[in-house]
Design an enzyme around this catalytic site. Structure first.
Site, PDB file in Angstrom:
ATOM      1  N   CYS A  58       0.870  -1.201  -0.035  1.00 16.16           N
ATOM      2  CA  CYS A  58       0.071  -0.178  -0.027  1.00 16.16           C
ATOM      3  C   CYS A  58       0.802   1.333  -0.085  1.00 16.16           C
ATOM      4  O   CYS A  58       2.170   1.101  -0.370  1.00 16.16           O
ATOM      5  CB  CYS A  58      -1.058  -0.175   1.248  1.00 16.16           C
ATOM      6  SG  CYS A  58      -0.799   0.692   2.749  1.00 16.16           S
ATOM      7  N   CYS A 105      -4.310  -0.495  -2.131  1.00 11.33           N
ATOM      8  CA  CYS A 105      -5.049   0.936  -2.204  1.00 11.33           C
ATOM      9  C   CYS A 105      -4.605   1.264  -3.686  1.00 11.33           C
ATOM     10  O   CYS A 105      -3.843   0.582  -4.380  1.00 11.33           O
ATOM     11  CB  CYS A 105      -4.262   1.834  -1.349  1.00 11.33           C
ATOM     12  SG  CYS A 105      -2.692   2.040  -1.560  1.00 11.33           S
ATOM     13  N   CYS A 150       2.942   0.867  -8.272  1.00  7.67           N
ATOM     14  CA  CYS A 150       3.793  -0.496  -7.851  1.00  7.67           C
ATOM     15  C   CYS A 150       5.111  -0.627  -8.774  1.00  7.67           C
ATOM     16  O   CYS A 150       4.907  -0.723 -10.027  1.00  7.67           O
ATOM     17  CB  CYS A 150       2.837  -1.566  -8.031  1.00  7.67           C
ATOM     18  SG  CYS A 150       3.750  -3.216  -7.500  1.00  7.67           S
TER      19      CYS A 150
END
Length: 140
Positions: free
Chosen positions: A10, A82, A89
């Protein structure tokens, strides 16, 4: 059989990913190695620690980590919790199956302390329910 390696990712690794890591460890038993990290490290949120303690889980010794700290691990599964983490990412080694489920950020709750804690409880309970199903589907 080798344990599956799961990274819960997250934004700040302070609330949602910490709670998910704890529940996924609980529900997967010895079947998986579960870690959590953030795009950034914001430190462990004391309210997250408190509401997890209410459910009998101690995360006070968890550490807020960044994803770069786990560069040497080849992941079987990456769970983003999230939208910011999913969108930002980084590419990870051996990046396995990506799963996304966005939870509201309880750290952004406002109101009285009781209202804020109630928001944390609601998100905790959503994460717990999701983690139970996730472990059954992917980890056991």
């Amino acid at each position: 059989m080798t344990k599956k390696k799961l990274l819960v990712l997250c934004t700040g690794n302070s609330c949602r990913s910490q709670m998910a890591e704890a529940y996924l460890r609980l529900f997967s038993g010895d079947e998986a190695e579960v870690y959590s990290a953030g795009i950034e490290a914001h430190g462990l949120n004391p309210r997250a620690v408190a509401i997890m303690r209410e459910d009998g889980i101690d995360i006070s010794t968890h550490k807020s980590s960044t994803v770069e700290e786990y560069d040497d691990i080849e992941w079987d599964l990456i769970l983003t919790v999230c939208d910011n983490a999913r969108e930002n990412c980084p590419v990870l080694p051996g990046q396995g199956k990506a799963v996304h489920h966005s939870f509201s950020d309880p750290a952004k709750a406002s109101g009285s302390e009781e209202e804020i804690m109630e928001t944390f409880r609601q998100v905790r309970d959503q994460i717990k329910s999701f983690s139970r199903k996730f472990a059954l589907t992917y980890l056991t």
